[in-house]
Write a protein that holds these residues in place. Structure first.
Motif, short mmCIF file in Angstrom:
data_model
loop_
_atom_site.label_atom_id
_atom_site.label_comp_id
_atom_site.label_asym_id
_atom_site.label_seq_id
_atom_site.Cartn_x
_atom_site.Cartn_y
_atom_site.Cartn_z
N PRO A 142 -98.15 -29.56 53.72
CA PRO A 142 -99.48 -28.79 54.25
C PRO A 142 -100.23 -28.08 52.92
O PRO A 142 -99.33 -27.73 52.13
CB PRO A 142 -99.01 -27.77 55.05
N ILE A 143 -101.48 -28.16 52.92
CA ILE A 143 -102.24 -27.28 51.84
C ILE A 143 -101.73 -26.13 51.86
O ILE A 143 -101.30 -25.32 52.87
CB ILE A 143 -103.63 -27.69 51.81
N HIS A 144 -101.62 -25.34 50.56
CA HIS A 144 -101.06 -23.82 50.08
C HIS A 144 -99.58 -23.93 50.30
O HIS A 144 -99.19 -22.71 50.10
CB HIS A 144 -101.85 -22.91 51.11
N SER A 145 -98.95 -25.03 50.59
CA SER A 145 -97.48 -24.95 50.43
C SER A 145 -97.07 -24.77 48.85
O SER A 145 -97.96 -25.29 48.23
CB SER A 145 -96.78 -26.40 51.01
N GLU A 146 -96.02 -23.96 48.60
CA GLU A 146 -95.55 -23.78 47.48
C GLU A 146 -94.37 -24.71 47.10
O GLU A 146 -93.35 -24.84 47.97
CB GLU A 146 -95.16 -22.34 47.31
N ILE A 147 -94.41 -25.21 45.70
CA ILE A 147 -93.14 -25.71 45.26
C ILE A 147 -92.90 -25.37 44.04
O ILE A 147 -93.90 -25.00 43.26
CB ILE A 147 -93.45 -27.42 45.34
N THR A 148 -91.73 -25.56 43.60
CA THR A 148 -91.05 -24.83 42.40
C THR A 148 -90.36 -25.94 41.61
O THR A 148 -89.29 -26.79 42.15
CB THR A 148 -89.99 -23.65 43.00
N PHE A 149 -90.68 -25.94 40.36
CA PHE A 149 -90.06 -26.82 39.47
C PHE A 149 -89.05 -25.99 38.83
O PHE A 149 -89.45 -24.78 38.14
CB PHE A 149 -91.10 -27.39 38.57
N ALA A 150 -88.04 -26.42 38.19
CA ALA A 150 -87.18 -25.78 37.35
C ALA A 150 -86.57 -26.29 36.07
O ALA A 150 -86.39 -27.72 36.38
CB ALA A 150 -86.01 -25.02 37.97
N ALA A 151 -86.72 -25.75 34.96
CA ALA A 151 -86.09 -26.77 33.71
C ALA A 151 -85.51 -25.72 32.83
O ALA A 151 -85.63 -24.60 32.70
CB ALA A 151 -87.21 -27.49 32.99
N SER A 152 -84.44 -26.42 31.96
CA SER A 152 -83.79 -25.64 31.12
C SER A 152 -83.34 -26.46 29.93
O SER A 152 -83.51 -27.52 29.82
CB SER A 152 -82.30 -25.33 31.74
N VAL A 153 -83.10 -25.73 28.93
CA VAL A 153 -82.82 -26.35 27.47
C VAL A 153 -81.40 -25.66 26.80
O VAL A 153 -81.40 -24.51 27.10
CB VAL A 153 -83.90 -26.19 26.50
#
Length: 522
Positions: A258-269
Motif C-alpha cells: 500500500p501507498i504510505h507503507s514504510e520500509i527500512t534499509f539498514a547498512a553497516s561498515v
C-alpha cells in the motif's frame, strides 16, 4: 554589471524571505531590474544578505523601509589550492604524497567553509582581507604554521599547496545511505557511500546491506561480493584517509504494497583497525512508499511525532533535497540553495550523499550546491536519469527548543528557481543527559545494553528497570524486568534478521530508545 543572478535574502521580524535577481520570468518575458521587497507592517529590514554570482556574500543590517537601495558588489579575490598529506612534514608536496579528496577547510573570520574535490583541489571567492585556515578536525594539523594565515587580495587569485599532518593516527569509517523516491512497481536507486574520515588507512573493509523483506534487488554496481537472502556484502582491501567509495543499488517493491507503507534499509561498515568512533558505522533509512510525486522537494528524517512533528533536541536530522528536470531539454547546471535555520548547529553537519558530483559554497549556514556540468536529461527523453538529489544531516543547537523550519530552492540552468516545500519540526528538551547504548550494532549472536552519560563522563550510569524489544511493525517480541541492573546482555538467537527498536526505562521512569540491526548468522 547589473547583478543578474544575485540571490537576495532578508529577515523582517524573525521571518525570512528571498528572491533572485533576474530580468525575466519565463520565455520571452521581461520585467523591472529592481528587486522589490514588500515588508507588510515591518518597520525595517533587520538583515539583508546578498550572494553575488561570483560567490561573494554581502550582509547589511537595520535598513529603513520605503527607499530604493543601490548596492554594489564588494571587491574581493579567490582563494584556491590543493590539500595533501604531508608525510615527511617538509611543507612541500613530494611525488609520493597523496592528495586528500573531499577534505574540508574552515576559514575565519566569516565562518567560510569549503570542500576539496576528488583531486584535492578547492576554490572559494572571498572579500579581500587576512584569514586563518582551520584543519578538518582535531585529528589533523596544518604542517607549516605560516600556511594557516593567508592574505586574499582584490581581483587576484591566491593559490596554496596546503599540507596536513595526522594526529593520533586511527581510521574512522563512516557510512551514509540515500535514495530516490520509492514508487511501488518501479525500479528505484539506493546509494550507499563509505568514507574513511580518520587519518590512517583502514584495511579489511566490508559493507553489509540488509534490504527490507518486501524489496527486491534488481542490480548493483559494483556487484556484491556475497549475497544471502536479503543481505548483501561488499569487500574492500583498504580505504585511505578521506577516500570514499559508493555502491549504487537498484531495487524495487511490488504493486501489492500500500501507498504510505514504510520500509527500512539498514547498512553497516567495519574494518580491522580501532577507530576514533564507531557510532557512524551503522545507518538506517526508512522510506514511505509513494505513487505520483512532486519531483522537486525536500524530505526530512525523522519526520517527528504528530501534526507538530515533535522531535527531541538532541536528535540528528537528515535532510534530502530531490530534483528532476521536467523541462524539454537537458540541463547543464543545477544550483540548490539552502539557508539553514538558526536552530541548527552548523558545526555538526555531515554530508550523507549526492547523485552527481557538486561544488559546495557555504558561509554561516548559507549553502549553495552547484552541479556543473551535470548534463541532466529531461524526463521525456530519459525519465530514469532525469532525477538527482543532495543529502546531509545535522544536529540542533544545544538547548534549542521551539519551531524549526527548513526550505530550499532549485535552479535549472538560468530559469526561475523552484522553491521546495517547507519542513517543520517542533523541538523539545531531552529528558536527561543519558543515552541508551547497544553494542555491537549490528549484532549477530549477542548485544550488550546499558544507559550511559554522553554529556558528562563523570555522571553516574542509571539503572535499567525494564527493557522491551519491538520489531519494525512496533510489536513487542521480547521483554525483561530488572531490579538493580545497569547493564545486561541480549541474545537475539531466535530473532529473524531485520530492524528492531529497543526501549529501556530507568529508575526515574524516563524511557530511552535506540535502533538495533540483527544480521543473519554466518
Amino acid at each position: 554589471k547589473s547583478g543578474v543572478g544575485a540571490y537576495c535574502r532578508w529577515v523582517v521580524n524573525n521571518q525570512s524571505y528571498h528572491r533572485w535577481h533576474y530580468p525575466h520570468q519565463g520565455f520571452g518575458s521581461q520585467h523591472s531590474q529592481l528587486v522589490h521587497a514588500g515588508l507588510g507592517q515591518g518597520l525595517q529590514i533587520d538583515t539583508l544578505e546578498i550572494q553575488w554570482p561570483s560567490g561573494l556574500r554581502q550582509t547589511l543590517y537595520q535598513l529603513p523601509v520605503n527607499q530604493i537601495l543601490y548596492i554594489t558588489e564588494p571587491e574581493g579575490g579567490m582563494l584556491s589550492g590543493t590539500i595533501f598529506q604531508d608525510d615527511n612534514q617538509n611543507c612541500v608536496r613530494d611525488p609520493q604524497e597523496r592528495v586528500l579528496p573531499h577534505a574540508t577547510l574552515r576559514i575565519n573570520p566569516g565562518n567560510y567553509f569549503t570542500e576539496a574535490d576528488e583531486e584535492g583541489n578547492f576554490q572559494v571567492n572571498m572579500p579581500a582581507g587576512s584569514y586563518t585556515l582551520l584543519p578538518p578536525d582535531e585529528h589533523w594539523s596544518i604542517s607549516c604554521a605560516p600556511a594557516s594565515t593567508v592574505q586574499v587580495s582584490q581581483n587576484q587569485t591566491t593559490t596554496l599547496v596546503l599540507g596536513l599532518i595526522p594526529q593520533n593516527e586511527k581510521s574512522d569509517l563512516e557510512i551514509a545511505m540515500s535514495t530516490l523516491a520509492k514508487r511501488r512497481g518501479f525500479v528505484s536507486e539506493t546509494r550507499i557511500c563509505i568514507k574513511n574520515k580518520g587519518n590512517k588507512t583502514a584495511t579489511g573493509v566490508h559493507v553489509q546491506l540488509l534490504l527490507p523483506s518486501v524489496s527486491y534487488l534488481y542490480a548493483a554496481s559494483p556487484s556484491p561480493t556475497a549475497q544471502v537472502a536479503k543481505q548483501c556484502t561488499w569487500q574492500y582491501n583498504q580505504l585511505q584517509a578521506f577516500q570514499s567509495e559508493c555502491i549504487v543499488v537498484q531495487d524495487s517493491t511490488g504493486l501489492d504494497l500500500p501507498i504510505h507503507s514504510e520500509i527500512t534499509f539498514a547498512a553497516s561498515v567495519q574494518g580491522y583497525e580501532d577507530e576514533f568512533s564507531v557510532e557512524n558505522n551503522t545507518t538506517m533509512l526508512t522510506e514511505k512508499i509513494v505513487g505520483a510525486i512532486d519531483p522537486n522537494d525536500m524530505l526530512a528524517s525523522p519526520e517527528g511525532i504528530g501534526e507538530e512533528h515533535y522531535l527531541r533536541n538532541d536528535e540528528r536530522i537528515r535532510y534530502r533535497i530531490r530534483f528532476q528536470n521536467v523541462g524539454t531539454y537537458a540541463a547543464s547546471l543545477v544550483i540548490i540553495r539552502n539557508q539553514l535555520p538558526e536552530g541548527l548547529d552548523w558545526n555538526t553537519i555531515q554530508w550523507e550523499g549526492a547523485s552527481h558530483p557538486y561544488q559546495l559554497r557555504a558561509r554561516q549556514g548559507n549553502m549553495e550546491f552547484r552541479f556543473f556540468p551535470i548534463h541532466l536529461p529531461d524526463s521525456t527523453s530519459n525519465e530514469k536519469e532525469s532525477h538527482g538529489y543532495i543529502e546531509y544531516s545535522i544536529k540542533p543547537l544545544p538547548n534549542f527548543t521551539g519551531k524549526l523550519y527548513n526550505q530550499a530552492s532549485i535552479q535549472f540552468d538560468y530559469e526561475e528557481p523552484i522553491t521546495t516545500n517547507r519542513i517543520m519540526h517542533t523541538l523539545y528538551a531531552q529528558a536527561g543527559a543519558h543515552r541508551l547504548l547497544a553494542y555491537p550494532n549490528p549484532c549477530e549472536s549477542e548485544v550488550h545494553v546499558r544507559l550511559s552519560s554522553f554529556l558528562d563522563p563523570e555522571l553516574s550510569e542509571r539503572t535499567i528497570k525494564s527493557a522491551t524489544l519491538r520489531n519494525a511493525q512496533w510489536h513487542p517480541v521480547w521483554y525483561q524486568q530488572n531490579e538493580t541492573a545497569s547493564e545486561f546482555t541480549l541474545r537475539p538467537t531466535s530473532l529473524s534478521p531485520g530492524i528492531y527498536w529497543l526501549e529501556a526505562t530507568d529508575e526515574f521512569g524516563i524511557t530511552y530508545r535506540t535502533a538495533l540491526l540483527v544480521m543473519p548468522k554466518p
